[in-house]
Design a protein around this motif. Structure first.
Motif, PDB file in Angstrom:
ATOM      1  N   TRP A 144      38.440  30.051  38.287  1.00 24.31           N
ATOM      2  CA  TRP A 144      38.576  28.778  37.579  1.00 24.31           C
ATOM      3  C   TRP A 144      39.908  28.100  37.908  1.00 24.31           C
ATOM      4  O   TRP A 144      39.966  26.886  38.012  1.00 24.31           O
ATOM      5  CB  TRP A 144      38.403  28.983  36.080  1.00 24.31           C
ATOM      6  CG  TRP A 144      36.959  29.067  35.689  1.00 24.31           C
ATOM      7  CD1 TRP A 144      36.039  28.045  35.713  1.00 24.31           C
ATOM      8  CD2 TRP A 144      36.255  30.224  35.249  1.00 24.31           C
ATOM      9  NE1 TRP A 144      34.814  28.510  35.290  1.00 24.31           N
ATOM     10  CE2 TRP A 144      34.911  29.835  35.005  1.00 24.31           C
ATOM     11  CE3 TRP A 144      36.626  31.550  35.018  1.00 24.31           C
ATOM     12  CZ2 TRP A 144      33.949  30.719  34.549  1.00 24.31           C
ATOM     13  CZ3 TRP A 144      35.659  32.429  34.572  1.00 24.31           C
ATOM     14  CH2 TRP A 144      34.338  32.020  34.344  1.00 24.31           C
ATOM     15  N   SER A 197      31.929  27.443  30.346  1.00 27.33           N
ATOM     16  CA  SER A 197      30.979  28.334  31.004  1.00 27.33           C
ATOM     17  C   SER A 197      29.914  28.801  30.014  1.00 27.33           C
ATOM     18  O   SER A 197      30.110  28.726  28.792  1.00 27.33           O
ATOM     19  CB  SER A 197      31.706  29.560  31.570  1.00 27.33           C
ATOM     20  OG  SER A 197      31.952  30.512  30.548  1.00 27.33           O
ATOM     21  N   GLU A 201      35.321  21.749  31.438  1.00 27.76           N
ATOM     22  CA  GLU A 201      34.272  22.716  31.773  1.00 27.76           C
ATOM     23  C   GLU A 201      34.175  23.764  30.678  1.00 27.76           C
ATOM     24  O   GLU A 201      35.177  24.171  30.093  1.00 27.76           O
ATOM     25  CB  GLU A 201      34.582  23.392  33.118  1.00 27.76           C
ATOM     26  CG  GLU A 201      33.515  24.344  33.591  1.00 27.76           C
ATOM     27  CD  GLU A 201      33.803  24.965  34.960  1.00 27.76           C
ATOM     28  OE1 GLU A 201      33.067  25.889  35.339  1.00 27.76           O
ATOM     29  OE2 GLU A 201      34.760  24.526  35.631  1.00 27.76           O
ATOM     30  N   ILE A 210      43.412  26.768  30.909  1.00 29.96           N
ATOM     31  CA  ILE A 210      42.222  27.514  31.337  1.00 29.96           C
ATOM     32  C   ILE A 210      42.250  28.868  30.628  1.00 29.96           C
ATOM     33  O   ILE A 210      43.227  29.608  30.732  1.00 29.96           O
ATOM     34  CB  ILE A 210      42.255  27.724  32.867  1.00 29.96           C
ATOM     35  CG1 ILE A 210      42.272  26.372  33.586  1.00 29.96           C
ATOM     36  CG2 ILE A 210      41.075  28.579  33.321  1.00 29.96           C
ATOM     37  CD1 ILE A 210      42.582  26.461  35.072  1.00 29.96           C
TER      38      ILE A 210
END
Length: 211
Positions: free
Chosen positions: A51, A188, A186, A156
């Motif tokens: 990532w 997941s 984003e 992240i």
């Protein structure tokens, strides 16, 4: 606990109710941590690099490995071309092992959830894996991680499924979006933190861009 690892060590970590108890648990576990988690197929310190590489260009500036533990992520990010990675952990015993591993340009002892010793907008990105889980760093840690990340940079991290709602993480995500401090990039699907054992330990990865 399955997979032949030291049940007492991980049980102590998850049972810790105070920062002092958690520090004592990791101090007791430090020397066996890498081999025992490897036996379980613990993949998060290595997977987080995917990532980082997806979202953070090389050479943008320093990165922070927040909750670096024994420093497992550093060498793999170095192999991908990231050469300015600082590490943060509250366990001096874990930091000693990270120091020997040599994957970080600097290591700092401090606890997530409290003030961090960096100026505003210092890092191009911060990443954290395996830290936002039961009995560990609180959702309020994200405020400081956002503060020390420059606008346009990324935060992240992974979050264990059992604390996503109960630990206030989802509420904190919403608050930081609503107050204009970051934007969602984003999320997941849920996936296993351990490839071999502990199939019920599920996490999600989240990527936010700081505004």
């Amino acid at each position: 606990m399955t997979g032949g690892a030291d049940k007492t060590a991980l049980d102590m970590v998850y049972a810790a109710e105070t920062e002092m108890q958690l520090a004592a648990a990791y101090a007791a576990w430090a020397n066996g941590y890498d081999t025992e988690t490897a036996a379980l197929g613990y993949c998060l310190p290595f997977l987080i690099a995917a990532w980082v590489a997806r979202h953070v260009p090389k050479g943008e500036g320093p990165l922070l490995d927040a909750g670096c533990g024994t420093g497992l992520s550093g060498p793999y990010l170095q192999a991908l071309g990231y050469d300015d990675i600082e590490g943060l952990d509250f366990s001096e015993e874990m930091l000693e092992l990270a120091r020997a591993r040599g994957g970080h340009s600097a290591l700092t002892q401090a606890a997530l959830g409290g003030p961090l010793p960096w100026a505003d907008r210092h890092f191009a990105a911060v990443f954290s894996t395996g830290v936002f889980t039961a009995g560990h760093a609180p959702a309020s840690s994200l405020d400081e991680l956002v503060r020390i990340t420059r606008p346009g940079g990324f935060v992240i991290f992974t979050v264990r499924d059992v604390v996503l709602e109960a630990g206030g993480f989802q509420d904190k995500f919403t608050e930081l979006v609503a107050t204009g401090r970051w934007q969602a990039v984003e999320e997941s699907p849920a996936f296993r933190a351990f490839a071999v054992a502990e199939p019920d330990v599920l996490v999600k990865a989240y990527i936010f861009r700081v505004v």
